[in-house]
Design an enzyme around this catalytic site. Structure first.
Site, PDB file in Angstrom:
ATOM      1  N   TYR A  35      43.072  46.319  48.829  1.00 44.55           N
ATOM      2  CA  TYR A  35      44.328  45.883  48.225  1.00 44.55           C
ATOM      3  C   TYR A  35      43.999  44.830  47.182  1.00 44.55           C
ATOM      4  CZ  TYR A  35      49.059  43.877  47.911  1.00 44.55           C
ATOM      5  OH  TYR A  35      50.282  43.431  47.480  1.00 44.55           O
TER       6      TYR A  35
ATOM      7  N   ASP B  99      36.805  41.471  44.064  1.00 40.31           N
ATOM      8  CA  ASP B  99      38.059  40.780  44.329  1.00 40.31           C
ATOM      9  C   ASP B  99      37.794  39.805  45.477  1.00 40.31           C
ATOM     10  OD1 ASP B  99      40.518  39.919  45.173  1.00 40.31           O
ATOM     11  OD2 ASP B  99      41.498  41.870  44.988  1.00 40.31           O
TER      12      ASP B  99
ATOM     13  N   LYS C 182      44.741  32.109  45.784  1.00 42.63           N
ATOM     14  CA  LYS C 182      45.401  30.861  46.196  1.00 42.63           C
ATOM     15  C   LYS C 182      44.502  29.726  46.677  1.00 42.63           C
ATOM     16  CE  LYS C 182      46.317  34.530  49.193  1.00 42.63           C
ATOM     17  NZ  LYS C 182      47.047  35.757  49.070  1.00 42.63           N
TER      18      LYS C 182
HETATM   19  N1  HOZ Z   1      49.558  40.905  51.055  1.00 46.70           N
HETATM   20  C1  HOZ Z   1      49.338  39.746  51.833  1.00 46.70           C
HETATM   21  C2  HOZ Z   1      48.318  39.935  52.880  1.00 46.70           C
HETATM   22  N2  HOZ Z   1      47.245  40.773  52.626  1.00 46.70           N
HETATM   23  C3  HOZ Z   1      50.597  39.251  52.466  1.00 46.70           C
HETATM   24  C4  HOZ Z   1      51.337  38.380  51.569  1.00 46.70           C
HETATM   25  C5  HOZ Z   1      52.456  37.580  52.212  1.00 46.70           C
HETATM   26  O1  HOZ Z   1      53.303  38.127  52.874  1.00 46.70           O
HETATM   27  O2  HOZ Z   1      52.460  36.380  52.016  1.00 46.70           O
END
Ligand code: HOZ
Length: 430
Positions: free
Chosen positions: A144, A239, A267
């Protein structure tokens, strides 16, 4: 457990927010039940609006490597807030953080700040295409890379959970430029390259996959991709939104000793605030505007508050390398405790761990790619998740996510988690 305030907030949220949440996994759809609304977090704990306390095993999906509201980060933010909330103009902190990132991640010679991991991966792909003059990319099934159109093909994380790994709204034209290979499979990558000669701009992957659960690269896999990229003029993109500054100061690339051409980060470089970045070899990054022709921009990029938080976080990690040993020790203890219980209860399982990232999969198969990840008993996971929650442990609400340990998890807390895990497993599988 009293969940009444969360429940009424969720009822209200559903009237004005799609599905009642601002990011799908949070809706708890994959585990049953309804989301808890969080009021505060400190150290190892999160507190919901009904006053329940949980040991947090997600840590904002990775970045809270030092636990929540770390004193130094909090102070840095307080100080920065007094100067402005946004300049939309260059500031000294941007120069300092760029220098620090380049020194911590040796493959990065130049870096551009953006506002999220999604922006970072979208931009990195554009640069790779601009630099090579090619259109196609190879992506691994179950990885992802945020919600950019090119990546919502066999995508992991919430896209699997919600049953939309190939999202409607992505045009056929975009989809045809994204070629897929199973994770950990070099043969298919080689075939794709042979069948699309001189057409592939980039190979992008999570060097440790974190969005189909935690899946490690097999011996030689990352090296093999590096060699294929070198042989065919393809840009290799790691990534490292999850792994960067978490698996080591220099991320997965340091830990596994393989150097990508471009790296995307998230982040953690904002200390948890909304930040992302992409960086890499100077000759590639010099293709980015205003130095080069590939356009990418943003008013909030390099936001002073986010830079201040990120600097405090990265300095802390850079100055205290023993943090990584501590994180790994705690995680290894947790995993050993889990295994003891799972064996005792004779449950089918696989646990994957690297550094402070791990996943418990309810399957007896080895989990090495998306296909094997899908052999998990997701119904059992849902029950287990809720039993853990009842015992004050907040896991990622999906089998297809990774858990992240923070330095705030003490030895005593690790014992508490292991005990809760044992009790929860007894209920769901005993
Ligand atoms: N796509 C995020 C985890 N792989 C989740 C993002 C979220 O809900 O903060």
């Amino acid at each position: 457990m009293n969940k009444s305030t969360s429940k009424s907030l969720f009822d209200n949220a559903k009237k004005h927010i799609p599905g009642g949440v601002n990011s799908p996994v949070r809706a708890f759809k994959a585990v049953g039940g309804e989301p808890l609304f969080i009021a505060a977090a400190k150290g190892a704990y999160m507190y919901d609006v009904d006053g329940n306390r949980f040991i947090d095993m997600i840590n904002s999906w990775g970045p809270m490597v030092l636990g929540h509201t770390h004193e130094k980060i909090e102070k840095a933010v307080e100080k920065a807030i007094k100067t402005s909330l946004s300049f939309g103009a260059p500031s000294a902190a941007e120069v300092e953080i760029a220098e620090l990132i380049c020194s911590m991640m040796p493959s990065i010679e130049k870096v551009r700040m953006v506002n999220s991991g999604t922006e970072a991966t979208m931009s990195a792909i554009r640069v790779a295409r601009g630099f090579t003059g090619r259109d196609k990319i190879i992506k691994m099934e179950g990885c992802y890379h945020g919600h950019g159109d090119s990546f919502l093909i066999a995508a992991g994380s919430g896209a699997i959970t919600m049953g939309t790994p190939d999202s409607p709204g992505v045009t056929e034209g975009t989809a045809k430029d994204t070629l897929l290979a199973p994770y950990n499979n070099l043969t298919v990558v080689q075939e794709l390259i042979n069948n699309n000669k001189d057409e592939i701009a980039a190979i992008i992957l999570e060097p440790v996959a974190g969005n189909m659960g935690c899946v490690l690269p097999k011996e030689g896999y990352l090296e093999g991709l590096r060699n294929l990229c070198d042989a065919h003029g393809i840009i290799l993109i790691f990534d490292e939104v999850m792994t960067g500054f978490r698996l080591a100061k220099g991320g997965a690339q340091e830990r596994f000793g393989v150097t990508p051409d471009l790296t995307t980060m998230g982040k953690i470089i904002g200390g948890g605030m909304p930040v992302g970045a992409y960086g890499g070899k100077q000759e590639i990054m010099d293709f980015v505007s205003p130095q080069g022709p590939v356009y990418q921009a943003g008013t909030l990029s390099g936001n002073p508050i986010a830079m201040a938080a990120g600097l405090a976080m990265l300095h802390e990690l850079n100055d205290n390398p023993s943090i990584y040993e501590q994180l790994e020790k705690t995680t290894t203890k947790l995993v050993a405790g889990y295994k003891k219980s799972l064996d005792e209860l004779e449950l089918d399982y696989t646990i994957n761990q690297v550094g402070s990232m791990y996943s418990l999969f309810f399957t007896k198969e080895k989990v090495t790619d998306f296909e094997s990840a899908k052999t998990c008993d997701t119904e059992l996971f849902g029950k287990y998740f809720n039993e853990m929650l009842e015992r004050g442990i907040y896991l990622a609400p999906s089998q297809y996510e990774t858990l992240f340990v923070s330095t705030a998890i003490t030895d005593e807390l690790a014992d508490e988690i292991i005990n809760a895990n044992h009790e929860a497993l007894k209920v769901v599988g005993g």
